[in-house]
Design an enzyme around this catalytic site. Structure first.
Site, PDB file in Angstrom:
ATOM      1  N   ASP A 259       0.921  -1.275   0.040  1.00 41.53           N
ATOM      2  CA  ASP A 259      -0.185   0.048  -0.084  1.00 41.53           C
ATOM      3  C   ASP A 259       0.962   1.254   0.024  1.00 41.53           C
ATOM      4  O   ASP A 259       2.038   1.196   0.074  1.00 41.53           O
ATOM      5  CB  ASP A 259      -0.867  -0.067   1.258  1.00 41.53           C
ATOM      6  CG  ASP A 259      -1.959   0.707   0.870  1.00 41.53           C
ATOM      7  OD1 ASP A 259      -2.298   1.584  -0.085  1.00 41.53           O
ATOM      8  OD2 ASP A 259      -3.319   0.739   1.822  1.00 41.53           O
TER       9      ASP A 259
HETATM   10  C1  BGC Z   1      -5.193   3.435   0.030  1.00 37.58           C
HETATM   11  C2  BGC Z   1      -5.332   2.293  -0.812  1.00 37.58           C
HETATM   12  C3  BGC Z   1      -5.087   2.991  -2.150  1.00 37.58           C
HETATM   13  C4  BGC Z   1      -3.851   3.576  -2.242  1.00 37.58           C
HETATM   14  C5  BGC Z   1      -3.598   4.375  -3.519  1.00 37.58           C
HETATM   15  C6  BGC Z   1      -3.990   3.969   0.158  1.00 37.58           C
HETATM   16  O1  BGC Z   1      -3.769   5.025   0.994  1.00 37.58           O
HETATM   17  O2  BGC Z   1      -5.083   2.466   1.355  1.00 37.58           O
HETATM   18  O3  BGC Z   1      -6.693   1.535  -0.712  1.00 37.58           O
HETATM   19  O4  BGC Z   1      -5.371   1.947  -3.263  1.00 37.58           O
HETATM   20  O5  BGC Z   1      -3.761   4.680  -1.216  1.00 37.58           O
HETATM   21  O6  BGC Z   1      -4.375   5.389  -3.732  1.00 37.58           O
END
Ligand code: BGC
Length: 709
Positions: A259
């Site tokens: 993530d």
């Molecule tokens: C979130 C994800 C997301 C990623 C990209 C993160 O902060 O937890 O769910 O896909 O950002 O935007």
């Protein structure tokens, strides 16, 4: 060796250590900016996120023409319930709202349409679906889940994955799905976003793994790690869950992406590594193949390999997985997916969004008020969320973007509740008054007297309450789930008029509504219905559709009662009827609940022990055709570890004419009745079981049959 393997091995043999490291990096375009993004493209970065259209095309061209090996890049985007950042995209209900349909086909169509629209923007990959469970509803991301139940989440998750990916990743219209967040992100202590998770590996396997297992069986191409940690180990640095369980046991053959900036967080937030180099080694060893946003990984991992702190073959494996997917997508020959010209917001996609919104409506209370009758003179639509398209869309669209580009605001044909009710009234010659009443949350606007004046003389009041995007999403957990601002006061003032009143919830998740739901004549839950959420509410109110949604998540009576999910483990001071000394234990509305304008009666539940086939009869006892969701739960009467009193094991939607009766049959096998024992093995323990079937998870809605295994 098959064609793809041969191609991947040939490429890998040509790659330098630096090129391998670059292939594992995912660059945040919007953060680094164009120049830096193009530099990364020349270096051979494997992927970019948050870039659309011509900007993405430029990056791709540079990567293919100006990097040494010309490997195409993968573009990822958060197209969570539709391609939310494109002004012309079809916006579907959120996952939680769509889950109210209990209909895998609704999710499959939503995935497929979104894939086509994303592909048209030159992109290849959506960070969706969320397979976390929404059990502690204080969490800000409950709207992104399919609700609280692992079985339902797995069924719907697998369906949307099939929709995104289709049968052939190379066909130009389908994109990669990403099952996230692996694992237990929603289980953070106190529902505090991205904090530690109170979880053991046994619990991980029992409760949180099943939806991911179904995702893997559906062929999901990528998995994203979770921000949290298990027993002191960040998930991003956890080889047990990533390598042993996900790859070893589930047989996942796609690639793992971290993530956002997870590798840096190992140093700066979670403090399990001193340097980015140490964190990079941890992440690579644990089984991450692509590193989102932490671009320092590139130098760090190269240094680590040179210093002998990491074996190059760890990188080789990661790069193999990424290149295999690129080959399976045919990106080398066709780096840009063509989608289907003109598909953004096209008629077929809008029809699916409309259908999804209609099937998401859950009617939870109706004291004879609905459907609204045609002979009325005036309807009053009141409330902060009646005409707020931002609230109706919910998270992950233009409206929740931290820095939205005003030139890209969504275009019609979205319909708010106010607009939907106005149109329905106009078609029937009924006058329609509107008043906002107050803002959510407090402060910005309040005119309760004005709202009461607007409602006076009406034959029916439609009060639309809920939450707004500022209360939804990452780092937006709520300690208090009561309606914020003056919404309760608005309800009380309107209720005092004595006019029939229906409360409509346009919100990201269950809120603690209390009297605002219970003292209304009717209560209808719409969550975030997307473009046609408002229209669907109006259609349900006027009986143009017969509401058929069922709750995928329980509603608490009070924030202090959370979590209130139905499949909790038994406790000996928690006998039925007992609970808190100041509040019952039961939810305000239970998992599986929902009614319509028909009624259904069940009888004749049988379970054949030999064939493990169950059947139950359901009859439409109402005066109009309606759709029922037959729900089947089971209980393992005596088990070596605690098991819930009820676990959903199957469901089926049936549409019945008035008076029509249908026998619905379900076939099981012994594995469906399994548990994870203390040695972390999934086993079915012989003995007595109970099978329950009926209208919802509430005891009073279920028939029960005993059987032995
Ligand atoms: C979130 C994800 C997301 C990623 C990209 C993160 O902060 O937890 O769910 O896909 O950002 O935007």
């Amino acid at each position: 060796m098959d064609r793809i393997t041969a191609r991947v091995e040939a490429l890998l043999a040509k790659m330098t250590l630096e090129e391998k490291a670059a292939q594992m990096v995912q660059v945040p375009y919007a953060i680094v900016g164009r120049e830096e993004a193009l530099r990364w493209a020349r270096l051979g970065a494997g992927s970019f996120l948050h870039v659309l259209g011509d900007d993405a095309r430029e990056v791709q061209r540079i990567a293919m023409q100006e990097s040494r090996l010309g490997i195409p890049v993968l573009f990822g985007i958060d197209a969570i319930h539709g391609h939310g950042l494109n002004a012309h995209a079809t916006i579907f209900p959120t996952q939680l709202a769509a889950a109210c349909s209990w209909e895998p086909e609704v999710l499959r169509a939503m995935g497929e349409d979104t894939a086509r629209e994303v592909a048209t923007d030159g992109l290849h990959w959506t960070f969706s679906p969320v397979l976390c469970l929404g059990r502690d509803t204080r969490w800000g991301r409950v709207n992104e889940t399919f609700g609280e139940d692992p079985y339902l989440a797995g069924e719907l998750g697998a369906a949307i994955i099939r929709g995104y990916q289709g049968d052939d990743l190379a066909d130009g219209e389908h994109i990669l799905a990403c099952a996230k967040h692996y694992i237990g992100y929603g289980e953070a202590v106190g529902a505090r976003d991205a904090c530690d998770t109170e979880m053991t590996y046994r619990k991980l396997r029992e409760v949180f793994l099943p939806p991911f297992k179904k995702a893997v069986e559906a062929g999901v191409a990528s998995v994203m790690t979770a921000y949290g940690s298990i027993d002191g180990t960040p998930f991003t640095a956890d080889p047990v869950s990533l390598r042993d369980i996900l790859r070893g046991e589930l047989g996942f053959d796609g690639f793992v992406v971290t993530d956002w900036d997870n590798v840096n967080a190992l140093v700066t937030r979670q403090h399990v590594a001193e340097t980015v180099e140490e964190a990079s080694v941890m992440a690579a060893r644990a089984g991450n193949d692509m590193i989102m946003t932490t671009t320092q990984f590139y130098d760090a991992v190269v240094r680590a390999v040179r210093a002998g702190a990491l074996q190059e073959r760890v990188l080789d494996d990661a790069v193999r997985r990424i290149l295999s997917i690129k080959c399976r997508m045919n990106l080398f020959e066709r780096p840009e997916k063509t989608g289907r010209a003109g598909c953004l917001g096209c008629r077929a996609h809008l029809a699916h969004a409309r259908e999804a919104a209609q099937k998401s409506i859950v009617l939870l209370r109706n004291e004879g008020m609905l459907p609204l009758r045609a002979g009325m003179k005036k309807v009053a639509v009141i409330g902060p969320n009646a005409d707020d398209i931002r609230a109706q869309y919910g998270d992950w669209t233009y409206f929740s973007h931290p820095t939205p580009n005003p030139g890209h605001a969504p275009v019609r044909p979205y319909v708010t509740v106010k607009e939907g009710v106005e149109a329905a009234c106009a078609a029937r010659g009924i006058a329609c008054a509107y008043h906002r009443g107050c803002s959510v949350p407090d402060g910005e606007y309040e005119d309760i007297e004005g709202a009461v004046a607007a409602a006076k003389g009406a034959d029916a009041i439609v009060l639309v309450v809920g939450d707004v995007v500022d209360q939804v999403g990452e780092e937006k957990d709520r300690a208090d789930l009561a309606l914020s601002g003056k919404q309760e006061a608005l309800f009380d003032a309107l209720r005092a008029l004595g006019i029939p009143l229906v409360t409509v919830l346009v919100a990201s998740k269950p809120l603690a509504l209390g009297r605002v739901a219970l003292a209304a004549d009717a209560f209808l839950c719409a969550f975030n219905g997307g473009m046609f959420g408002g229209e669907a509410v109006a259609q349900a109110l006027f009986g143009e559709i017969n509401p058929s949604g069922r709750l995928p998540i329980s509603f608490p009576r009070h924030s202090g009662q959370v979590p209130v999910y139905y499949n909790q483990l038994p406790g000996w001071h928690a006998k039925p009827g007992r609970g808190y000394c100041d509040l019952p234990r039961t939810p305000l509305f239970a998992f599986g609940e929902g009614m319509g304008y028909s009624a259904f009666a069940y009888d004749g539940l049988t379970m054949d022990e030999k064939t493990l086939t169950a059947s139950v009869r359901v009859r439409n006892t109402g005066a109009q055709a309606g759709t029922e969701t037959v729900q089947v739960y089971f209980r393992d009467v005596v088990s070596s570890v605690l098991t819930p009193d009820k676990r959903l094991i199957a469901f089926r939607k049936v549409t019945l004419e008035p008076g029509e009766c249908r026998t619905v049959t379900f076939a099981f096998d012994a594995a469906d009745f399994s548990l994870v024992n203390r040695r972390e093995q999934r086993v079915t323990e012989p003995g007595e079981f109970e099978l329950m079937a009926g209208h919802s998870s509430r005891d009073e809605d279920l028939l029960c049959a005993s059987f032995r295994l």
